[in-house]
Design an enzyme around this catalytic site. Structure first.
Site, mmCIF file in Angstrom:
data_model
loop_
_atom_site.group_PDB
_atom_site.id
_atom_site.type_symbol
_atom_site.label_atom_id
_atom_site.label_comp_id
_atom_site.label_asym_id
_atom_site.label_seq_id
_atom_site.Cartn_x
_atom_site.Cartn_y
_atom_site.Cartn_z
ATOM 1 N N GLY A 31 0.786 -1.229 0.000
ATOM 2 C CA GLY A 31 0.000 0.000 0.000
ATOM 3 C C GLY A 31 0.813 1.272 0.000
ATOM 4 N N LYS A 54 8.682 9.293 -7.891
ATOM 5 C CA LYS A 54 8.859 7.846 -8.069
ATOM 6 C C LYS A 54 10.178 7.693 -8.819
ATOM 7 C CE LYS A 54 7.328 3.517 -7.990
ATOM 8 N NZ LYS A 54 6.915 2.783 -6.795
ATOM 9 N N GLY A 127 9.503 4.451 -2.900
ATOM 10 C CA GLY A 127 10.396 3.411 -3.382
ATOM 11 C C GLY A 127 9.664 2.377 -4.219
ATOM 12 N N GLY A 186 -0.874 -0.051 5.917
ATOM 13 C CA GLY A 186 -1.363 0.289 4.590
ATOM 14 C C GLY A 186 -2.810 -0.057 4.322
ATOM 15 N N SER A 187 -3.356 -1.029 5.055
ATOM 16 C CA SER A 187 -4.741 -1.455 4.813
ATOM 17 C C SER A 187 -5.293 -2.079 6.084
ATOM 18 C CB SER A 187 -4.784 -2.463 3.652
ATOM 19 O OG SER A 187 -6.107 -2.882 3.403
ATOM 20 N N PRO A 212 -7.744 2.826 6.200
ATOM 21 C CA PRO A 212 -8.776 1.795 6.044
ATOM 22 C C PRO A 212 -8.605 1.057 4.723
ATOM 23 C CG PRO A 212 -9.737 3.891 6.743
ATOM 24 C CD PRO A 212 -8.321 4.178 6.360
#
Length: 249
Positions: A31, A54, A127, A186-187, A212
């Protein structure tokens, strides 16, 4: 057990982060892109000029939106840059070799970030994969970039089984190089199970956010409005981490 360095302790007292910030992960698919978008949205809402970088994007021929495109759509930061892109969904150095294209030089990546830092308050560097994945020429990594730029790291971690070991290893590696780090989940599931709750209790390091599950599918306006709720003040949000931990017990 990973212990906090002096720089990590100082980080907690420094207020909301500015300057270059590395967003890395305990693995691929944890994530990072959505967390990067959330930090960008929260910092922008706080009145800061944000750039997202990026250094190396791979898998551009898979038909999926690039990480830069996802971040632009969700958070609309002031600037989004991808330094190099390769066709195959591989680690960047391998992708460059397979495509017979030049690998990104560390010097060029560092210079690009520093240039963006001249007219942006925050520069988020996302990254590829985990912390030690080879990103460019000579095998330099996201870790090397954080050290060179004196950037703190945001480590994006999973909520489920295996995260304790992966997160501790990543924090240990950062600590050995003197890079201060924060953790963002991340989640976080809508209905956390026993494994998620116990992991949250036992997670090593400084928790600074939890997104979330599936927030990357939200309409951009809703994503931007809610992003500060998912992040602690050090990441320009308003999440009460202690209350989140207590609620998740």
């Amino acid at each position: 057990m990973t212990t906090r360095t002096t720089r990590e302790a100082d980080l907690n007292l420094a207020g909301p982060l500015r300057g270059p910030i590395l967003v890395t992960g305990t693995d691929t698919g944890v994530g990072k892109t959505i967390v990067t978008a959330a930090i960008a949205a929260a910092a922008t809402a706080a009145g800061l000029r944000v750039a997202v970088v990026k250094p190396a994007q791979t898998g551009v021929l898979t038909g999926e939106p690039s990480d830069a495109e996802v971040i632009s759509r969700l958070a609309a930061p002031a600037s989004v840059r991808t330094f190099v892109a390769y066709p195959d969904p591989l680690a960047p150095l391998a992708a460059a070799r397979v495509a017979e294209q030049p690998a990104l030089r560390a010097m060029d990546a560092h210079l690009g970030v520093r240039r963006l830092g001249r007219d942006h308050d925050v520069v988020l560097i996302e990254g590829a994969g985990g912390l030690l994945v080879p990103l460019g020429d000579g095998g330099w990594t996201a870790m090397d970039m954080a050290v060179a730029l004196k950037a703190p790291a945001v480590v994006v971690a999973r909520a489920g089984l295996g995260t304790l070991n992966h997160t501790a290893l990543t924090l240990e590696a950062l600590s050995r190089r003197g890079v201060p780090a924060l953790i963002v989940i991340g989640s976080w599931p809508a209905q956390p199970q026993l494994v998620h709750r116990t992991n949250l209790h036992d997670l090593t390091g400084e928790l600074a956010g939890a997104l979330p599950a599936d927030v990357g599918t939200l309409p951009p306006a809703e994503f931007v409005a809610n992003a500060p709720n998912w992040l602690a003040p050090v990441l320009h949000g308003r999440l009460d981490v202690a209350a989140f931990r207590e609620q998740a017990r």
